[in-house]
Design a protein around this motif. Structure first.
Motif, PDB file in Angstrom:
ATOM      1  N   ARG A   1      -0.996   8.208  -1.782  1.00 33.57           N
ATOM      2  CA  ARG A   1      -0.966   9.239  -2.827  1.00 33.57           C
ATOM      3  C   ARG A   1      -1.800  10.422  -2.370  1.00 33.57           C
ATOM      4  O   ARG A   1      -2.869  10.243  -1.805  1.00 33.57           O
ATOM      5  CB  ARG A   1      -1.574   8.707  -4.140  1.00 33.57           C
TER       6      ARG A   1
ATOM      7  N   GLY B   1      11.894  -2.806  -7.081  1.00 36.38           N
ATOM      8  CA  GLY B   1      12.307  -2.027  -8.260  1.00 36.38           C
ATOM      9  C   GLY B   1      12.837  -2.847  -9.418  1.00 36.38           C
ATOM     10  O   GLY B   1      13.776  -2.433 -10.094  1.00 36.38           O
ATOM     11  N   ILE B   2      12.234  -4.019  -9.662  1.00 34.71           N
ATOM     12  CA  ILE B   2      12.658  -4.824 -10.820  1.00 34.71           C
ATOM     13  C   ILE B   2      12.084  -4.165 -12.077  1.00 34.71           C
ATOM     14  O   ILE B   2      10.873  -3.998 -12.193  1.00 34.71           O
ATOM     15  CB  ILE B   2      12.155  -6.282 -10.717  1.00 34.71           C
TER      16      ILE B   2
ATOM     17  N   SER C   1       3.710  13.120  -5.119  1.00 37.22           N
ATOM     18  CA  SER C   1       4.403  11.885  -4.732  1.00 37.22           C
ATOM     19  C   SER C   1       4.778  11.892  -3.246  1.00 37.22           C
ATOM     20  O   SER C   1       5.078  12.951  -2.677  1.00 37.22           O
ATOM     21  CB  SER C   1       5.636  11.733  -5.626  1.00 37.22           C
TER      22      SER C   1
ATOM     23  N   ASN D   1       3.582   0.670   5.007  1.00 37.17           N
ATOM     24  CA  ASN D   1       4.819   1.276   5.521  1.00 37.17           C
ATOM     25  C   ASN D   1       4.559   1.941   6.872  1.00 37.17           C
ATOM     26  O   ASN D   1       3.559   2.635   7.058  1.00 37.17           O
ATOM     27  CB  ASN D   1       5.321   2.337   4.536  1.00 37.17           C
TER      28      ASN D   1
ATOM     29  N   ASP E   1      12.345  -2.759   5.315  1.00 34.04           N
ATOM     30  CA  ASP E   1      12.246  -2.086   4.015  1.00 34.04           C
ATOM     31  C   ASP E   1      13.594  -1.462   3.639  1.00 34.04           C
ATOM     32  O   ASP E   1      14.397  -1.139   4.522  1.00 34.04           O
ATOM     33  CB  ASP E   1      11.181  -0.979   4.139  1.00 34.04           C
TER      34      ASP E   1
ATOM     35  N   GLN F   1       5.567   6.571  13.873  1.00 30.60           N
ATOM     36  CA  GLN F   1       4.519   5.603  14.214  1.00 30.60           C
ATOM     37  C   GLN F   1       5.099   4.475  15.061  1.00 30.60           C
ATOM     38  O   GLN F   1       4.478   4.008  16.004  1.00 30.60           O
ATOM     39  CB  GLN F   1       3.922   4.997  12.946  1.00 30.60           C
TER      40      GLN F   1
ATOM     41  N   ALA G   1       0.856  -1.184   0.000  1.00 36.00           N
ATOM     42  CA  ALA G   1       0.000   0.000   0.000  1.00 36.00           C
ATOM     43  C   ALA G   1       0.894   1.237   0.000  1.00 36.00           C
ATOM     44  O   ALA G   1       1.780   1.373   0.850  1.00 36.00           O
ATOM     45  CB  ALA G   1      -0.882  -0.009   1.254  1.00 36.00           C
TER      46      ALA G   1
ATOM     47  N   PRO H   1       2.660   1.071  -9.047  1.00 39.10           N
ATOM     48  CA  PRO H   1       1.541   1.140  -8.093  1.00 39.10           C
ATOM     49  C   PRO H   1       0.295   1.644  -8.833  1.00 39.10           C
ATOM     50  O   PRO H   1       0.394   2.569  -9.638  1.00 39.10           O
ATOM     51  CB  PRO H   1       2.021   2.166  -7.064  1.00 39.10           C
TER      52      PRO H   1
END
Ligand code: C2E
Ligand code: MG
Ligand code: MG
Length: 285
Positions: A47, A224-225, A57, A104, A166, A109, A44, A250
């Motif tokens: 945006r 990021g492939i 972005s 994320n 991440d 948080q 997720a 996305p």
């Protein structure tokens, strides 16, 4: 300096307003099995749909949201939207019971004293199983609060909530801490994946990371492939999962729902696999 400070204040005030006006929506990027092409999960990604400026972005507003503390309400909105949406998809496609939605989690948080309770409440409200939710935490968030990090991660893990590190490979990348924290998944940053084809040194390091993660029983997701070459290389390393523009950018929830039934890459995937690996294709049918 003065201009920058002013801009920051303005952005924070715009963010606050945007939260009230519900201008944030969640897009989803599929996480795909690199051996079969099947969707195994999705990330997720928030945006900002600005009424005048269009899509903004996250890299342009997450840092300000983080420094102002607004990431806490914003993060909660994203998590709730993602869990509600995923639960709705599960009700339409029972096969999604095995999949995970990744959200994320920012440093702020992560530092909330009642984080675990808040997430439990949110899962109860949305009727989602904890096994279906994965939290993505960056290496730096863990290192910034490394003393409490281990106990927070333990508590989340004991609730069966899934945990991922991440952007691995961009920060500290200490292999030893991987053994200290109870994480399920290691997401390798796209900068690292990018370097694979360019620098032979990275191949060895990458292979070592995959081997270590496999030994620790962790999943690896390559981020990021973008190219077939990267995909083939990652498959030979034994990297099971990946996400990237090669499969899909996305996308909004309507487009994501279509990908469950017919992933856009499936045709390309099949032809490619027929060329390379007939046996594996047979298992897809
Ligand atoms: P991330 O969590 O590492 O997310 C992956 C980013 O890589 C996404 O950027 C995604 O669009 C991009 N990406 C994926 N595949 C490719 C590819 O093949 N090529 C390229 N060039 N890029 C690719 P995005 O959506 O702009 O998000 C950027 C960062 O903003 C995220 O990095 C994450 O750290 C943060 N972010 C996004 N949504 C949230 C959120 O809801 N909460 C928090 N705390 N952070 C968020
Ligand atoms: Mg992420
Ligand atoms: Mg990442």
């Amino acid at each position: 300096m003065h201009d920058q400070a002013l801009e920051k204040v303005q952005l924070e005030s715009n963010l606050r307003q945007a939260i009230d006006r519900q201008e944030f929506i969640v897009h989803y990027q599929p996480i795909v099995s690199l051996s079969t092409g099947e969707i195994r999960g999705m990330e997720a990604l928030v945006r900002w749909q600005h009424p005048e400026q269009g899509f903004i972005s996250p890299s342009q507003f997450i840092p300000a949201a983080e420094s102002s503390g607004l990431i806490v309400p914003l993060g909660a909105i994203v998590m709730r939207q993602a869990c509600e949406q995923f639960r709705q998809w599960q009700q339409q496609h029972p096969s999604l019971d095995q999949l995970k939605v990744s959200v994320n989690l920012s440093v702020r948080q992560f530092a909330q004293p009642d984080l675990v309770e808040r997430i439990q409440q949110m899962l109860a409200d949305t009727d989602l199983q904890p096994e279906n939710l994965q939290l993505e935490i960056t290496e730096s968030a863990i290192m910034e609060s490394s003393e409490s990090a281990a106990s927070i991660l333990e508590r989340l893990r004991s609730q069966n909530i899934q945990l991922a590190i991440d952007d691995f490979g961009t920060g500290y990348s200490s292999l030893s801490y991987l053994t200290q924290f109870p994480v399920d998944t290691l997401k390798i940053d796209r900068a690292f994946v990018n370097q694979l084809g360019q620098d032979p040194k990275h191949v060895g390091i990458f292979q070592a990371i995959v081997t270590l993660a496999n030994t620790l029983g962790m999943d690896i997701v390559a981020e990021g492939i973008e190219t077939d070459r990267q995909l083939q290389q990652l498959r030979t390393f034994g990297c099971q999962l990946g996400q990237g523009y090669l499969f899909s950018k996305p996308v909004d929830s309507t487009t994501m729902a279509k990908l469950f039934t017919q992933p856009v890459w499936s045709h390309h995937w099949l032809t490619d696999n027929i060329k390379n690996d007939k046996g594996r294709v047979a298992t897809l049918h």
